[in-house]
Enzyme design. Structure first.
Site, PDB file in Angstrom:
ATOM      1  N   ASP A  80     -10.127  -4.460  -4.547  1.00 39.19           N
ATOM      2  CA  ASP A  80      -9.511  -3.557  -3.561  1.00 39.19           C
ATOM      3  C   ASP A  80     -10.344  -2.281  -3.424  1.00 39.19           C
ATOM      4  O   ASP A  80     -10.475  -1.519  -4.383  1.00 39.19           O
ATOM      5  CB  ASP A  80      -8.085  -3.210  -4.005  1.00 39.19           C
ATOM      6  CG  ASP A  80      -7.272  -2.524  -2.926  1.00 39.19           C
ATOM      7  OD1 ASP A  80      -7.850  -1.768  -2.132  1.00 39.19           O
ATOM      8  OD2 ASP A  80      -6.049  -2.731  -2.884  1.00 39.19           O
ATOM      9  N   HIS A  86      -8.039  -5.376  -0.131  1.00 37.23           N
ATOM     10  CA  HIS A  86      -6.764  -4.701   0.159  1.00 37.23           C
ATOM     11  C   HIS A  86      -6.004  -5.564   1.154  1.00 37.23           C
ATOM     12  O   HIS A  86      -6.026  -5.311   2.358  1.00 37.23           O
ATOM     13  CB  HIS A  86      -7.053  -3.299   0.719  1.00 37.23           C
ATOM     14  CG  HIS A  86      -5.862  -2.385   0.721  1.00 37.23           C
ATOM     15  ND1 HIS A  86      -5.242  -1.992  -0.442  1.00 37.23           N
ATOM     16  CD2 HIS A  86      -5.187  -1.790   1.744  1.00 37.23           C
ATOM     17  CE1 HIS A  86      -4.240  -1.174  -0.138  1.00 37.23           C
ATOM     18  NE2 HIS A  86      -4.186  -1.053   1.181  1.00 37.23           N
ATOM     19  N   SER A 127       0.832  -1.202   0.000  1.00 34.00           N
ATOM     20  CA  SER A 127       0.000   0.000   0.000  1.00 34.00           C
ATOM     21  C   SER A 127       0.871   1.260   0.000  1.00 34.00           C
ATOM     22  O   SER A 127       1.662   1.460  -0.917  1.00 34.00           O
ATOM     23  CB  SER A 127      -0.972  -0.050   1.188  1.00 34.00           C
ATOM     24  OG  SER A 127      -2.004   0.905   1.047  1.00 34.00           O
TER      25      SER A 127
END
Length: 221
Positions: A169, A200, A115
């Site tokens: 996601d 995610h 991320s």
């Protein structure tokens, strides 16, 4: 120098993996992945998991949390605070230099991130004049994507890239990640891209694919 959590898979590590966590997590977040990822015949590796500094995050009402940069917009083209990104890249470069000082050559140092951490990984990789062994960006994207060509350092594209993302996601839409991947390819990077039916997060198939990719890096040494 950032504080770090470290794991070594054997005595006298020959390789280093610097792994950056996501927003609001810390260096402990991905430490449990080491036994899932590492294979018995691999060379000894030092995994370095740094803690990002705490900073107010605008999108979370200014609440302080560990973050590699402030999130100032919902638009991914301007979402990342450029000053924060640049500061984090400098801090990551310090960690890379420390691994060199410990005897690990640049050609055996890999930079990874999830991320926000992956965004810094790609940003740092783009700017590197001396290539690392590879870049890994999981559930991530390239910030300042429109400025990527201007930020590209000579020889940076020698670094192979592994990117993986979840098709569902909700934090970073897969289309954003795919656009980043296409931009990196257009700039000349060799990118291995994987897409998984997940949110995610990280999945077992992804870890397997990453292990295969890492094994290829070790075999080329």
């Amino acid at each position: 120098m950032l504080e770090t959590v470290e794991q070594e898979t054997g005595a006298a590590p020959e390789w280093s993996v610097i792994w950056l966590h996501g927003l609001g997590a810390d260096g402990h977040d991905f430490a449990p992945i080491v036994p899932e990822l590492v294979r018995p015949h691999w060379p000894a590796i030092r995994f370095v998991f740094p803690h990002a500094p705490k900073r107010p995050v605008s999108i979370n009402n200014g609440m302080p949390m560990r973050a590699w940069y402030d999130i100032v917009s919902l638009d991914f083209r301007s979402r990342a605070d450029a000053t924060g990104v640049a500061e984090s890249v400098v801090q990551v470069e310090e960690l890379i230099a420390r691994e060199q000082a410990r005897g690990i050559p640049l050609g055996r140092i890999l930079l990874a991130g999830f991320s926000q951490g992956g965004a810094i990984t790609l940003s740092a990789g783009l700017r590197r004049r001396q290539p690392l062994a590879g870049l890994i960006a999981l559930s991530s994207y390239l910030p300042e994507v429109d400025a990527a060509a201007a930020q590209l350092a000579e020889d940076a594209t020698a670094q192979p890239v592994f990117m993986a993302h979840g098709s569902g996601d909700p934090v970073i839409p897969v289309q954003i990640a795919e656009h980043s991947m296409q931009v990196l390819k257009q700039l000349g990077f060799g990118v291995e891209w994987h897409r998984y039916p997940m949110a995610h997060q990280v999945c077992a198939e992804e870890i397997q694919a990453l292990g295969d990719w890492l094994q290829a890096r070790f075999a080329q040494d």
